[in-house]
Scaffold this active site. Structure first.
Site, short mmCIF file in Angstrom:
data_model
loop_
_atom_site.label_atom_id
_atom_site.label_comp_id
_atom_site.label_asym_id
_atom_site.label_seq_id
_atom_site.Cartn_x
_atom_site.Cartn_y
_atom_site.Cartn_z
N ASP A 1 -10.02 -80.34 -39.88
CA ASP A 1 -8.66 -80.05 -39.41
C ASP A 1 -8.24 -81.14 -38.43
OD1 ASP A 1 -6.98 -77.07 -39.29
OD2 ASP A 1 -6.40 -78.63 -37.83
N ASN B 1 -8.91 -76.38 -50.41
CA ASN B 1 -7.84 -77.22 -49.86
C ASN B 1 -6.80 -76.30 -49.22
OD1 ASN B 1 -8.50 -80.00 -50.57
ND2 ASN B 1 -8.33 -79.33 -52.70
N ASP C 1 -7.39 -86.36 -40.10
CA ASP C 1 -6.00 -86.26 -40.57
C ASP C 1 -6.02 -86.35 -42.09
OD1 ASP C 1 -3.38 -86.44 -41.24
OD2 ASP C 1 -2.94 -88.23 -40.04
N THR D 1 0.07 -66.15 -39.22
CA THR D 1 -0.67 -67.27 -38.62
C THR D 1 0.32 -68.08 -37.77
OG1 THR D 1 -0.08 -68.66 -40.48
CG2 THR D 1 -2.13 -67.43 -40.68
N LYS E 1 4.29 -77.28 -52.51
CA LYS E 1 3.42 -76.24 -53.07
C LYS E 1 3.57 -76.17 -54.59
CE LYS E 1 1.26 -74.91 -49.37
NZ LYS E 1 -0.20 -75.08 -49.26
N TYR F 1 8.38 -78.24 -48.06
CA TYR F 1 7.17 -77.39 -48.15
C TYR F 1 7.10 -76.73 -49.52
CZ TYR F 1 3.96 -73.50 -47.24
OH TYR F 1 2.93 -72.59 -47.31
N1 LIG Z 1 0.85 -67.98 -43.33
C1 LIG Z 1 1.41 -67.66 -44.45
O1 LIG Z 1 2.16 -66.67 -44.51
C2 LIG Z 1 1.15 -68.46 -45.70
C3 LIG Z 1 1.74 -68.02 -46.88
C4 LIG Z 1 1.50 -68.74 -48.05
C5 LIG Z 1 0.66 -69.84 -48.02
N2 LIG Z 1 0.10 -70.23 -46.86
C6 LIG Z 1 -0.78 -71.39 -46.90
O2 LIG Z 1 -2.03 -71.04 -46.29
C7 LIG Z 1 -2.66 -72.23 -45.80
C8 LIG Z 1 -3.10 -72.01 -44.38
O3 LIG Z 1 -1.95 -71.88 -43.57
P1 LIG Z 1 -1.88 -70.98 -42.28
O4 LIG Z 1 -0.78 -70.02 -42.46
O5 LIG Z 1 -3.26 -70.48 -41.94
O6 LIG Z 1 -1.36 -72.04 -41.24
P2 LIG Z 1 -2.01 -72.65 -39.93
O7 LIG Z 1 -1.00 -73.55 -39.31
O8 LIG Z 1 -2.58 -71.56 -39.12
O9 LIG Z 1 -3.16 -73.53 -40.58
C9 LIG Z 1 -2.91 -74.77 -41.18
C10 LIG Z 1 -3.93 -75.72 -40.64
O10 LIG Z 1 -3.70 -77.01 -41.24
C11 LIG Z 1 -4.00 -77.96 -40.25
N3 LIG Z 1 -3.36 -79.24 -40.56
C12 LIG Z 1 -2.03 -79.53 -40.60
N4 LIG Z 1 -1.85 -80.82 -40.88
C13 LIG Z 1 -3.09 -81.37 -41.04
C14 LIG Z 1 -3.57 -82.67 -41.34
N5 LIG Z 1 -2.73 -83.69 -41.51
N6 LIG Z 1 -4.90 -82.88 -41.42
C15 LIG Z 1 -5.77 -81.85 -41.23
N7 LIG Z 1 -5.37 -80.61 -40.93
C16 LIG Z 1 -4.06 -80.36 -40.85
C17 LIG Z 1 -3.41 -77.36 -38.97
O11 LIG Z 1 -3.93 -77.97 -37.80
C18 LIG Z 1 -3.82 -75.90 -39.12
O12 LIG Z 1 -5.06 -75.62 -38.53
C19 LIG Z 1 -1.64 -73.34 -45.97
O13 LIG Z 1 -1.93 -74.06 -47.15
C20 LIG Z 1 -0.32 -72.60 -46.13
O14 LIG Z 1 0.62 -73.35 -46.84
C21 LIG Z 1 0.33 -69.56 -45.69
#
Ligand SMILES: NC(=O)c1ccc[n+]([C@@H]2O[C@H](COP(=O)([O-])OP(=O)(O)OC[C@H]3O[C@@H](n4cnc5c(N)ncnc54)[C@H](O)[C@@H]3O)[C@@H](O)[C@H]2O)c1
Length: 235
Positions: free
Chosen positions: A12, A64, A38, A165, A134, A130
């Protein structure tokens, strides 16, 4: 995964959270490694896989999951937000998959799970980059699944519904502002009411779906998009 005592690597960009994540995973019984990286940089995905293999000697599962999720008014969208989103959410996923597959091919198998979103199939003007990213994750999942099935590498995706989250909370705050809604709680309640199951999900429920695909699902499941969104997204 940690509860199953697997060796778990978290990669992360948020380096500050590394030690706490490792502590939590070890508490559950995993051997854990945090890789600050990154994934939107050209070499980030490769470096993540390299360091994982260096530490544990093999790679059985790649999830991923990292994502960049900017919310911008459609007519004010910026090149910067698009660029970052495409690099992290698409290029990062594709490159990590390719490098992981090299190792999994040597091991004669593996599983790759891409985290997509119901957003990939919705019309979301203020979330265009976004949502498009996806949709591209779905495309990369199909391409990788078809290419890698012959090596006993199963590529599938999981589409989580709303989980509270940090990403979701940030997104909804800006959505509400752009839709000129000053009452965030009622805005969130209206969104929850659209979910057929009548509630949001959480990370642990979604993790169960990921672990199932990573370990328990039959190996004939290939190129599947597993919805875990309480009926919000459906096939
Ligand atoms: N939260 C929701 O409702 C939801 C719904 C559908 C899909 N998702 C997907 O679930 C996955 C997790 O998301 P989340 O909700 O836990 O969000 P989150 O923000 O809690 O987690 C995302 C993580 O990605 C990391 N990140 C961002 N850019 C980065 C980079 N360049 N390099 C490395 N790490 C990086 C962030 O630091 C963070 O820890 C994502 O793919 C998101 O699109 C989330």
């Amino acid at each position: 995964m940690a509860e199953r005592k697997w060796h778990v690597i978290i990669a992360d960009i948020n380096a500050a959270q590394g030690p706490e994540i490792v502590r939590q995973l070890e508490e559950k019984g995993a051997e854990a490694l945090f890789v600050p990286i990154d994934l939107g940089s050209p070499d980030g995905p490769k470096e993540m896989i390299r360091r994982s293999i260096e530490r544990f000697g093999r790679l059985d599962v790649l999830v991923n999951c990292a994502a960049h999720a900017p919310v911008e008014a459609f007519m004010e969208m910026t090149a910067e937000a698009w660029e970052r989103t495409l690099h992290v959410n698409i290029r990062g996923v594709a490159l990590a998959t390719a490098v992981a597959a090299e190792q999994m091919k040597k091991q004669k198998g593996g599983r790759i799970i891409n985290i997509t979103s119901p957003a990939s199939r919705m019309a979301l003007p203020n979330y265009a980059a976004y949502a498009a990213s996806k949709a591209a994750v779905d495309s990369v999942t199909r391409a990788a699944a078809v290419e890698l099935a012959r090596f006993n590498i199963q590529v599938n995706s999981v589409a989580p519904g709303m989980m509270d989250t940090p990403l979701q909370l940030r997104t909804e705050e800006v959505f509400a502002r752009l839709e000129e809604c000053s009452d965030l709680e009622s805005f969130r309640a209206q969104r929850t009411a659209r979910i057929p199951a009548g509630r949001r999900t959480d990370c642990s429920e979604v993790a169960q779906a990921v672990v199932w695909l990573a370990a328990d699902a039959p190996s004939y499941i290939v190129a599947e998009r597993l919805n875990i969104s309480g009926g919000l997204d459906r096939d």
